[in-house]
Design a protein around this motif. Structure first.
Motif, mmCIF file in Angstrom:
data_model
loop_
_atom_site.group_PDB
_atom_site.id
_atom_site.type_symbol
_atom_site.label_atom_id
_atom_site.label_comp_id
_atom_site.label_asym_id
_atom_site.label_seq_id
_atom_site.Cartn_x
_atom_site.Cartn_y
_atom_site.Cartn_z
ATOM 1 N N THR A 116 0.850 -1.183 0.000
ATOM 2 C CA THR A 116 0.000 0.000 0.000
ATOM 3 C C THR A 116 0.883 1.230 0.000
ATOM 4 N N VAL A 123 -2.825 3.491 -3.481
ATOM 5 C CA VAL A 123 -2.586 2.344 -4.357
ATOM 6 C C VAL A 123 -2.481 1.093 -3.495
ATOM 7 N N GLU A 125 -1.587 -2.803 -4.083
ATOM 8 C CA GLU A 125 -1.141 -3.891 -4.944
ATOM 9 C C GLU A 125 -1.156 -5.162 -4.115
ATOM 10 N N ASP A 134 -2.092 -7.909 -8.744
ATOM 11 C CA ASP A 134 -3.216 -7.018 -9.045
ATOM 12 C C ASP A 134 -2.888 -5.646 -8.486
ATOM 13 N N ARG A 135 -3.382 -4.589 -9.155
ATOM 14 C CA ARG A 135 -3.153 -3.212 -8.698
ATOM 15 C C ARG A 135 -4.460 -2.447 -8.785
ATOM 16 N N ARG A 136 -4.837 -1.769 -7.664
ATOM 17 C CA ARG A 136 -6.037 -0.951 -7.611
ATOM 18 C C ARG A 136 -5.673 0.410 -7.046
ATOM 19 N N ARG A 138 -7.410 3.777 -5.192
ATOM 20 C CA ARG A 138 -8.587 4.352 -4.550
ATOM 21 C C ARG A 138 -8.400 5.852 -4.430
#
Length: 139
Positions: A116, A123, A125, A134-136, A138
């Motif tokens: 994080t 971010v 991951e 995976d990568r998000r 917010r």
């Protein structure tokens, strides 16, 4: 059994960032489960080579926890963001799995790795066996 070398092979840049955060300081935090199911956190030193490993003192509460229920999580050392640049936070990393007893201590059978940090938002991951990286982001 998923070892650190598996994550490095599948997602080398991600694994490098996680390793860097774990090696930023000597002491990390280990979460285990008490006999009643409540969480316990303890300070711990870890090594990341081809595997993630750590030791435990004989008769320690965390050793008893892990022998009863091997589920555990490791948290990287926490680093504050620069006072003049809160967005410059380097982040934090977590490794979850099951502690497997060895002659030297424990190795981690990894079930999740998370990273994080800030980069245009929060971010997150992660890496999971069978799903990979995976990568998000917010807001």
């Amino acid at each position: 059994m998923v070892a650190w070398r598996d994550i490095e092979a599948d997602a080398p840049q991600f694994a490098g960032r996680v390793r860097e955060l774990f090696q930023a300081r000597k002491h990390k935090t280990l979460a285990t489960l008490r006999a009643d199911g409540a969480p316990r956190i303890s300070g711990i030193e870890t090594q990341i080579g081809e595997e993630v490993t750590f030791g435990s003192m004989a008769a320690s509460r965390k050793l008893a926890d892990l022998e009863r229920d091997p589920r555990m999580a490791l948290h990287s050392p926490s680093v504050d963001p620069p006072d003049d640049d809160p967005g410059g936070w380097v982040g934090e990393a977590k490794i979850s799995g099951r502690a497997v007893r060895t002659e030297e201590g424990f190795r981690v059978d990894i079930t999740e790795v998370a990273l994080t940090y800030l980069d245009g938002g929060l971010v997150v991951e992660s890496w999971h066996p069978g799903r990979g990286h995976d990568r998000r982001v917010r807001d």
